[in-house]
Design a protein around this motif. Structure first.
Motif, PDB file in Angstrom:
ATOM      1  N   THR A 140      11.053 -41.347 -37.591  1.00 19.53           N
ATOM      2  CA  THR A 140       9.669 -41.040 -37.129  1.00 19.53           C
ATOM      3  C   THR A 140       8.508 -41.632 -38.025  1.00 19.53           C
ATOM      4  N   SER A 189      15.059 -39.917 -41.294  1.00 19.74           N
ATOM      5  CA  SER A 189      14.336 -39.949 -39.939  1.00 19.74           C
ATOM      6  C   SER A 189      13.441 -40.907 -39.717  1.00 19.74           C
ATOM      7  N   ASP A 228       5.998 -40.791 -39.413  1.00 22.99           N
ATOM      8  CA  ASP A 228       5.521 -39.954 -40.835  1.00 22.99           C
ATOM      9  C   ASP A 228       6.510 -40.263 -41.711  1.00 22.99           C
ATOM     10  N   ARG A 229       7.791 -40.486 -41.521  1.00 23.62           N
ATOM     11  CA  ARG A 229       8.808 -40.519 -42.394  1.00 23.62           C
ATOM     12  C   ARG A 229       9.405 -41.817 -42.931  1.00 23.62           C
TER      13      ARG A 229
END
Length: 117
Positions: A33, A31, A35-36
């Motif tokens: 995103t 992912s 935060d990942r």
């Protein structure tokens, strides 16, 4: 390493964190995103390093056991909880194996190394 992490996860950490196949698959999900993104880069580095390790290794079973040991670091890590060991190991494996694969190409390694005067 494999036995320690499986036993430790079963005995001590199962009360605090989710432990199992679902937690492992969640930790290995890709992912991009915000935060990942670091975990995703680590999973990609681990995959690349694992492929190169098995490809270049003379002892394939030992290479597979080393990869399994590295994967046990991610079972407890998931995202955000003690995943530093998996991140460091994944990036180290990828960089060491990339260097091992490129050792026959000194011109490429010269571009990656420090400039000498």
């Amino acid at each position: 390493m494999i036995a320690f992490h499986i036993i430790a996860n079963q005995k001590w950490y199962a009360h605090y964190i989710p432990f199992g196949v679902d937690a492992f698959l969640h930790g290995m999900a890709l992912s991009f995103t915000p935060d990942r993104i670091i975990e995703t880069l680590a999973v990609i580095a681990c995959g690349l390093g694992s492929f190169l390790l098995v490809w270049k290794s003379t002892f394939k079973l030992s290479a597979l056991l080393a990869i399994c040991g590295l994967m046990t670091l991610q079972i407890r890590g998931m995202d955000g909880f003690q995943n530093g060991a998996f991140l460091m190991a994944a990036f180290a494996l990828a960089s060491l194996m990339a260097t091992a694969c490129l050792k026959n190409f000194p011109n490429i390694l010269a571009l990656l190394g420090p400039v000498r005067s």
